[in-house]
Each structure stands twice: as structure tokens, then as C-alpha cells.
Scaffold this motif. Sequence first.
Motif, PDB file in Angstrom:
ATOM      1  N   MET A   1      -9.589 -14.737   5.639  1.00 22.25           N
ATOM      2  CA  MET A   1     -10.113 -13.745   6.542  1.00 22.25           C
ATOM      3  C   MET A   1     -11.644 -13.788   6.492  1.00 22.25           C
ATOM      4  O   MET A   1     -12.242 -13.802   5.433  1.00 22.25           O
ATOM      5  N   ALA A   2     -12.270 -13.810   7.638  1.00 20.43           N
ATOM      6  CA  ALA A   2     -13.731 -13.867   7.733  1.00 20.43           C
ATOM      7  C   ALA A   2     -14.322 -12.479   7.552  1.00 20.43           C
ATOM      8  O   ALA A   2     -13.726 -11.485   7.959  1.00 20.43           O
ATOM      9  N   THR A   3     -15.482 -12.451   6.934  1.00 20.05           N
ATOM     10  CA  THR A   3     -16.174 -11.169   6.772  1.00 20.05           C
ATOM     11  C   THR A   3     -17.506 -11.242   7.495  1.00 20.05           C
ATOM     12  O   THR A   3     -18.107 -12.324   7.625  1.00 20.05           O
ATOM     13  N   LYS A   4     -17.981 -10.115   7.950  1.00 21.17           N
ATOM     14  CA  LYS A   4     -19.247 -10.059   8.657  1.00 21.17           C
ATOM     15  C   LYS A   4     -20.243  -9.303   7.788  1.00 21.17           C
ATOM     16  O   LYS A   4     -19.954  -8.224   7.286  1.00 21.17           O
ATOM     17  N   GLN A   5     -21.398  -9.885   7.603  1.00 20.33           N
ATOM     18  CA  GLN A   5     -22.441  -9.244   6.821  1.00 20.33           C
ATOM     19  C   GLN A   5     -23.412  -8.572   7.785  1.00 20.33           C
ATOM     20  O   GLN A   5     -23.920  -9.187   8.712  1.00 20.33           O
ATOM     21  N   ILE A   6     -23.667  -7.287   7.576  1.00 29.53           N
ATOM     22  CA  ILE A   6     -24.589  -6.538   8.417  1.00 29.53           C
ATOM     23  C   ILE A   6     -25.831  -6.221   7.586  1.00 29.53           C
ATOM     24  O   ILE A   6     -25.738  -5.651   6.503  1.00 29.53           O
ATOM     25  N   VAL A   7     -26.982  -6.619   8.117  1.00 27.10           N
ATOM     26  CA  VAL A   7     -28.249  -6.323   7.454  1.00 27.10           C
ATOM     27  C   VAL A   7     -28.761  -5.011   8.032  1.00 27.10           C
ATOM     28  O   VAL A   7     -28.771  -4.802   9.231  1.00 27.10           O
ATOM     29  N   VAL A   8     -29.199  -4.105   7.155  1.00 32.12           N
ATOM     30  CA  VAL A   8     -29.637  -2.777   7.566  1.00 32.12           C
ATOM     31  C   VAL A   8     -31.152  -2.770   7.746  1.00 32.12           C
ATOM     32  O   VAL A   8     -31.892  -3.366   6.960  1.00 32.12           O
TER      33      VAL A   8
END
Length: 120
Positions: A1-8
Motif C-alpha cells: 500500500m502506498a503512503t503519501k507524505q504531506i509537508v506542513v
Amino acid sequence: MATKQIVVCDWHDGDAEAIHHNAWTNLAGERKENDLCVTHQKEFLKAWETVEKGSSASALRPASRPAPKRLPRSVPSENAQARAWAKSQNMEVNDNGRVGFHIEQAWKKAGKPNVLADQR
């Protein structure tokens, strides 16, 4: 499963996604970085534009005001005094740059005479 990294966004109080990454080196030589959202990136670029426009001293000075003139030194540097003395003694010495060790030592041995003071 792919994960998405969100930069704040570093400038937001809450969790706003940052899509712009900026990196630079400050005057102290320290590496600085920030991650910004679209809104804060516009603010950052506007501020950075001001920094770049004022990156030279002449850019900060109003055009109507000339650069300050340097006043002549009241006492010539020891280098200039030693050079002038050496020339008065018919010694070979360069017209600019640091005077040689032997000339400097001879000038000091002679009592550091200021032959330039007599020419004023």
C-alpha cells in the motif's frame, strides 16, 4: 500500500500543506530552509525580492545623495611612512603593497621617521 507524505507549511499555525521548499545560506554561513504553502511563498518571495534589491550598499543609498567621501588620514600608515623614508634614502622599494622586511627593519632602526609629515 502506498503512503503519501504531506509537508506542513512552516509559517502556519495549523496543518496547511506546503508545496514550496526554499533553501539559502545566511550571512553567518548557516544553511536555512523552509517549507511554505502558496500564500506564504508569495510573502516570502516578496520579502526576498527586497533583500536582493538591497544586496549592494549603492542600491540602498538614495540616488540624489552621493556616496560619502573618505577624508584623508591625518597620519600616513606605517607602510606609507616606511616606503617614503626608503625612497628618501635611495633604497629600492615598490610603489604599492607591503614594504620588504629589511626596509621595515631599517626604518624602525632609524627611529620611524615620518618624511611625509615634512611634505605637507
